[in-house]
Motif scaffolding. Structure first.
Motif, PDB file in Angstrom:
ATOM      1  N   VAL A 195      50.679  -6.843  27.268  1.00  0.00           N
ATOM      2  CA  VAL A 195      51.365  -7.539  28.355  1.00  0.00           C
ATOM      3  C   VAL A 195      50.478  -8.652  28.908  1.00  0.00           C
ATOM      4  O   VAL A 195      50.928  -9.782  29.121  1.00  0.00           O
ATOM      5  CB  VAL A 195      51.759  -6.555  29.472  1.00  0.00           C
ATOM      6  CG1 VAL A 195      52.350  -7.305  30.661  1.00  0.00           C
ATOM      7  CG2 VAL A 195      52.750  -5.527  28.952  1.00  0.00           C
ATOM      8  N   GLN A 215      49.346  -2.563  37.202  1.00  0.00           N
ATOM      9  CA  GLN A 215      50.745  -2.225  37.418  1.00  0.00           C
ATOM     10  C   GLN A 215      50.858  -0.810  37.970  1.00  0.00           C
ATOM     11  O   GLN A 215      50.480   0.158  37.314  1.00  0.00           O
ATOM     12  CB  GLN A 215      51.527  -2.328  36.106  1.00  0.00           C
ATOM     13  CG  GLN A 215      52.968  -1.885  36.186  1.00  0.00           C
ATOM     14  CD  GLN A 215      53.797  -2.753  37.101  1.00  0.00           C
ATOM     15  OE1 GLN A 215      53.949  -3.953  36.862  1.00  0.00           O
ATOM     16  NE2 GLN A 215      54.361  -2.166  38.154  1.00  0.00           N
ATOM     17  N   THR A 271      57.737   7.580  36.332  1.00  0.00           N
ATOM     18  CA  THR A 271      57.355   6.651  35.259  1.00  0.00           C
ATOM     19  C   THR A 271      55.909   6.843  34.820  1.00  0.00           C
ATOM     20  O   THR A 271      55.361   5.997  34.108  1.00  0.00           O
ATOM     21  CB  THR A 271      57.559   5.195  35.716  1.00  0.00           C
ATOM     22  OG1 THR A 271      56.792   4.960  36.917  1.00  0.00           O
ATOM     23  CG2 THR A 271      59.018   4.911  36.013  1.00  0.00           C
ATOM     24  N   ALA A 292      56.482   1.027  33.373  1.00  0.00           N
ATOM     25  CA  ALA A 292      57.151  -0.226  33.030  1.00  0.00           C
ATOM     26  C   ALA A 292      56.292  -1.390  33.521  1.00  0.00           C
ATOM     27  O   ALA A 292      55.867  -1.411  34.669  1.00  0.00           O
ATOM     28  CB  ALA A 292      58.530  -0.276  33.674  1.00  0.00           C
ATOM     29  N   TYR A 293      56.030  -2.336  32.628  1.00  0.00           N
ATOM     30  CA  TYR A 293      55.191  -3.488  32.967  1.00  0.00           C
ATOM     31  C   TYR A 293      56.024  -4.741  33.217  1.00  0.00           C
ATOM     32  O   TYR A 293      55.489  -5.848  33.237  1.00  0.00           O
ATOM     33  CB  TYR A 293      54.198  -3.750  31.835  1.00  0.00           C
ATOM     34  CG  TYR A 293      53.175  -2.651  31.639  1.00  0.00           C
ATOM     35  CD1 TYR A 293      51.967  -2.677  32.324  1.00  0.00           C
ATOM     36  CD2 TYR A 293      53.410  -1.593  30.772  1.00  0.00           C
ATOM     37  CE1 TYR A 293      51.023  -1.678  32.150  1.00  0.00           C
ATOM     38  CE2 TYR A 293      52.482  -0.583  30.587  1.00  0.00           C
ATOM     39  CZ  TYR A 293      51.284  -0.635  31.277  1.00  0.00           C
ATOM     40  OH  TYR A 293      50.355   0.358  31.108  1.00  0.00           O
ATOM     41  N   ASP A 294      57.328  -4.568  33.415  1.00  0.00           N
ATOM     42  CA  ASP A 294      58.215  -5.721  33.562  1.00  0.00           C
ATOM     43  C   ASP A 294      57.833  -6.598  34.749  1.00  0.00           C
ATOM     44  O   ASP A 294      57.870  -7.826  34.657  1.00  0.00           O
ATOM     45  CB  ASP A 294      59.665  -5.247  33.731  1.00  0.00           C
ATOM     46  CG  ASP A 294      60.190  -4.526  32.505  1.00  0.00           C
ATOM     47  OD1 ASP A 294      59.475  -4.513  31.483  1.00  0.00           O
ATOM     48  OD2 ASP A 294      61.297  -3.968  32.577  1.00  0.00           O
ATOM     49  N   ALA A 295      57.486  -5.962  35.862  1.00  0.00           N
ATOM     50  CA  ALA A 295      57.134  -6.740  37.058  1.00  0.00           C
ATOM     51  C   ALA A 295      55.895  -7.586  36.806  1.00  0.00           C
ATOM     52  O   ALA A 295      55.849  -8.774  37.158  1.00  0.00           O
ATOM     53  CB  ALA A 295      56.915  -5.813  38.250  1.00  0.00           C
ATOM     54  N   GLU A 355      54.688  -8.611  33.896  1.00  0.00           N
ATOM     55  CA  GLU A 355      54.927  -9.659  32.896  1.00  0.00           C
ATOM     56  C   GLU A 355      55.770 -10.796  33.470  1.00  0.00           C
ATOM     57  O   GLU A 355      55.543 -11.969  33.143  1.00  0.00           O
ATOM     58  CB  GLU A 355      55.598  -9.056  31.661  1.00  0.00           C
ATOM     59  CG  GLU A 355      55.741 -10.046  30.534  1.00  0.00           C
ATOM     60  CD  GLU A 355      55.988  -9.389  29.182  1.00  0.00           C
ATOM     61  OE1 GLU A 355      56.166 -10.143  28.203  1.00  0.00           O
ATOM     62  OE2 GLU A 355      55.987  -8.138  29.102  1.00  0.00           O
ATOM     63  N   HIS A 356      56.739 -10.469  34.310  1.00  0.00           N
ATOM     64  CA  HIS A 356      57.612 -11.498  34.881  1.00  0.00           C
ATOM     65  C   HIS A 356      56.877 -12.343  35.924  1.00  0.00           C
ATOM     66  O   HIS A 356      56.978 -13.579  35.915  1.00  0.00           O
ATOM     67  CB  HIS A 356      58.833 -10.835  35.513  1.00  0.00           C
ATOM     68  CG  HIS A 356      59.779 -11.801  36.148  1.00  0.00           C
ATOM     69  ND1 HIS A 356      60.750 -12.472  35.437  1.00  0.00           N
ATOM     70  CD2 HIS A 356      59.896 -12.235  37.440  1.00  0.00           C
ATOM     71  CE1 HIS A 356      61.423 -13.269  36.247  1.00  0.00           C
ATOM     72  NE2 HIS A 356      60.928 -13.142  37.469  1.00  0.00           N
ATOM     73  N   ARG A 410      61.388  -3.067  39.679  1.00  0.00           N
ATOM     74  CA  ARG A 410      61.878  -4.019  38.694  1.00  0.00           C
ATOM     75  C   ARG A 410      61.595  -5.441  39.203  1.00  0.00           C
ATOM     76  O   ARG A 410      61.473  -5.662  40.418  1.00  0.00           O
ATOM     77  CB  ARG A 410      63.369  -3.827  38.459  1.00  0.00           C
ATOM     78  CG  ARG A 410      63.720  -2.466  37.839  1.00  0.00           C
ATOM     79  CD  ARG A 410      65.215  -2.330  37.617  1.00  0.00           C
ATOM     80  NE  ARG A 410      65.730  -3.397  36.773  1.00  0.00           N
ATOM     81  CZ  ARG A 410      65.649  -3.409  35.439  1.00  0.00           C
ATOM     82  NH1 ARG A 410      65.049  -2.401  34.812  1.00  0.00           N
ATOM     83  NH2 ARG A 410      66.143  -4.407  34.742  1.00  0.00           N
ATOM     84  N   PRO A 411      61.471  -6.413  38.301  1.00  0.00           N
ATOM     85  CA  PRO A 411      61.119  -7.779  38.723  1.00  0.00           C
ATOM     86  C   PRO A 411      62.008  -8.333  39.827  1.00  0.00           C
ATOM     87  O   PRO A 411      61.530  -8.971  40.769  1.00  0.00           O
ATOM     88  CB  PRO A 411      61.262  -8.586  37.426  1.00  0.00           C
ATOM     89  CG  PRO A 411      61.008  -7.601  36.339  1.00  0.00           C
ATOM     90  CD  PRO A 411      61.574  -6.301  36.833  1.00  0.00           C
ATOM     91  N   GLU A 412      63.311  -8.078  39.724  1.00  0.00           N
ATOM     92  CA  GLU A 412      64.233  -8.638  40.715  1.00  0.00           C
ATOM     93  C   GLU A 412      64.181  -7.888  42.039  1.00  0.00           C
ATOM     94  O   GLU A 412      64.750  -8.358  43.038  1.00  0.00           O
ATOM     95  CB  GLU A 412      65.667  -8.626  40.171  1.00  0.00           C
ATOM     96  CG  GLU A 412      66.252  -7.249  39.912  1.00  0.00           C
ATOM     97  CD  GLU A 412      65.929  -6.689  38.539  1.00  0.00           C
ATOM     98  OE1 GLU A 412      66.608  -5.722  38.132  1.00  0.00           O
ATOM     99  OE2 GLU A 412      65.011  -7.216  37.877  1.00  0.00           O
TER     100      GLU A 412
END
Length: 254
Positions: free
Chosen positions: A18, A126, A132, A137-140, A142-143, A171-173
């Motif tokens: 990531v 993260q 989890t 989850a690494y989405d935040a 990475e975004h 989550r990113p959003e």
């Protein structure tokens, strides 16, 4: 811009990939030099009594049998000695590095060593929750990572200062925003020793923390993550307490 990526979770950690993708969003000159095995909690340690073994995994990707600090030194003084990096990214760590974690963290230490060597450096972590824990989850990270790092680079980092960035377990959003924070402090009453027994009845011990809610201080990294904010904390290499230094200077003149 030449970017060096390292971590403390090891060369095969998902968060390292990531971090490399975050770096590639900023530059096409990205090098990865990470520990051969998990080095979580080693802090800013050096391997002085053992040789450093270097293994090339693929193009621009190397594993070092050593600590995150060893990796940064090997990268800057050996692998990239002809053109040192312009930026060091350390992470993305599996789990937050806030409050007292800063003193133990190999992730923060990787950025610290980059700063020691005169390179702007950022630690990335993260956070995850109980649900989890096994597969964060690494989405935040990475975004939001490229935006945070670009902002830091545009502003510029003073000599002797690194930045510790923590992404909340959202989550990113769902991220509430970006908060510039101070290093927090946990309730140390949560720290305990977990005593167990092996198959022969011999005792062994784990350092553990009670899973209880405690009040966090507004403006701290802990408070930011609790509120769903990305925590951005500038840290100084110089740990001198100047007010206490002045007091002691007066005491020792007597």
């Amino acid at each position: 811009m030449r970017i060096l990526v390292t971590n403390d979770d090891g060369i095969h950690a998902p968060g390292l990939d990531v971090a490399a993708r975050i770096a590639r969003a900023l530059s096409d000159d990205v090098w990865v030099v990470a520990p051969e095995t998990d080095q979580s909690g080693v802090s800013h340690s050096l391997s002085l009594s053992d040789p450093l073994r270097l293994r090339q995994v693929e193009e621009r990707r190397f594993a070092v049998k050593g600590t995150p600090t060893d990796c940064v030194i090997m990268a800057v003084r050996q692998i990239l000695k002809d053109a040192k990096p312009d930026l060091v990214l350390s992470g993305v760590n599996r789990g937050q590095n806030v409050a007292e974690d800063v003193g133990y963290s190999g992730t923060v230490a990787g950025a610290m060593e980059g700063t020691v060597l005169g390179i702007p450096s950022v630690a990335l972590s993260q956070a995850y929750g109980f649900e989890t824990r096994k597969a964060p989850a690494y989405d935040a990270a990475e975004h939001w990572g490229p935006k945070v790092i670009r902002t830091l680079l545009d502003e510029g980092l003073p000599d002797g200062v690194l930045v510790n960035v923590n992404f909340p377990n959202r989550r990113p959003e769902e991220i509430a925003g970006i908060a510039v924070t101070a290093q927090g402090r946990r309730n140390q009453d949560l720290l305990r020793i977990d005593q167990r027994a092996d198959g022969r009845g011999n005792p062994y011990y784990w350092i553990a923390f009670e899973k209880r809610i405690f009040e966090t201080v507004n403006g701290s990294d802990l408070h930011a993550l609790d509120g769903g904010f990305i925590s951005v904390t500038p840290l100084r290499l110089d740990m001198t307490d100047e007010p206490m230094m002045t007091r002691l200077a007066q005491v020792f003149r007597r």
